[in-house]
Design an enzyme around this catalytic site. Structure first.
Site, PDB file in Angstrom:
ATOM      1  N   PRO A  80     -50.272 -30.883  13.939  1.00 57.67           N
ATOM      2  CA  PRO A  80     -50.476 -31.571  12.658  1.00 57.67           C
ATOM      3  C   PRO A  80     -51.750 -31.071  11.990  1.00 57.67           C
ATOM      4  O   PRO A  80     -52.678 -31.842  11.766  1.00 57.67           O
ATOM      5  CB  PRO A  80     -50.586 -33.041  13.082  1.00 57.67           C
ATOM      6  CG  PRO A  80     -51.125 -33.011  14.478  1.00 57.67           C
ATOM      7  CD  PRO A  80     -50.616 -31.725  15.089  1.00 57.67           C
ATOM      8  N   CYS A  81     -51.807 -29.815  11.715  1.00 57.32           N
ATOM      9  CA  CYS A  81     -53.032 -29.210  11.200  1.00 57.32           C
ATOM     10  C   CYS A  81     -53.422 -29.800   9.849  1.00 57.32           C
ATOM     11  O   CYS A  81     -54.541 -29.662   9.405  1.00 57.32           O
ATOM     12  CB  CYS A  81     -52.855 -27.698  11.103  1.00 57.32           C
ATOM     13  SG  CYS A  81     -51.197 -27.194  10.678  1.00 57.32           S
ATOM     14  N   HIS A  82     -52.515 -30.523   9.217  1.00 54.75           N
ATOM     15  CA  HIS A  82     -52.861 -31.131   7.932  1.00 54.75           C
ATOM     16  C   HIS A  82     -53.800 -32.316   8.129  1.00 54.75           C
ATOM     17  O   HIS A  82     -54.370 -32.824   7.186  1.00 54.75           O
ATOM     18  CB  HIS A  82     -51.586 -31.561   7.211  1.00 54.75           C
ATOM     19  CG  HIS A  82     -50.756 -32.508   8.002  1.00 54.75           C
ATOM     20  ND1 HIS A  82     -49.781 -32.085   8.879  1.00 54.75           N
ATOM     21  CD2 HIS A  82     -50.769 -33.860   8.052  1.00 54.75           C
ATOM     22  CE1 HIS A  82     -49.224 -33.169   9.432  1.00 54.75           C
ATOM     23  NE2 HIS A  82     -49.797 -34.246   8.956  1.00 54.75           N
TER      24      HIS A  82
END
Length: 110
Positions: free
Chosen positions: A58-60
DNA sequence: CGGGTGACTTTAC
DNA sequence: CGTAAAGCCACCC
């Protein structure tokens, strides 16, 4: 031979980011600190880039020290990152995440 | 071993 | 708010 360095850093970043709870965000500097680098938060973003294309990170949910979406450009569209976070309930102030309420700190990362 | 690169951070002007 | 520079460290060639 002491191959310990070999992507050990990547592995830590991977674990940390994966532990970010829904509707929360964390910062590169924090991850770097937990990963053992304390400084050089650059490596975190760079590691994310390498993993983001091969994993479901979930790099966001990872933002810079200001809560600004520095990596939005890497999500395909510069608005996708914000949409994702807002979709999780994260509130924004201007173009930044409300870190006072949505900042999450990695507590345990072995 | 050295040079280039980078989704950061801080200070400075 | 803007740009500039330095510090930072791992990966790739």
């Amino acid at each position: 031979m002491n191959n310990k360095k070999n992507k050990d850093f990547f592995n830590k970043v991977y674990q940390i980011v994966e532990q970010i709870p829904y509707g929360k965000v964390t910062t590169y500097g924090l991850i770097a600190q937990r990963a053992g680098l304390k400084s050089s938060a650059r490596m975190v973003g760079w590691a994310l880039n390498a993993y983001a294309y091969s994993t479901a990170l979930p790099c966001h949910r990872v933002v810079n020290r200001n809560g600004e979406l520095t990596g939005k450009n890497y999500f395909g569209t510069p608005t996708m990152m914000r949409e994702l976070l807002e979709s999780e309930g994260v509130q924004f102030i201007d173009d930044r995440v409300d870190l006072k309420r949505f900042l999450w700190t990695p507590e345990e990362v072995l």
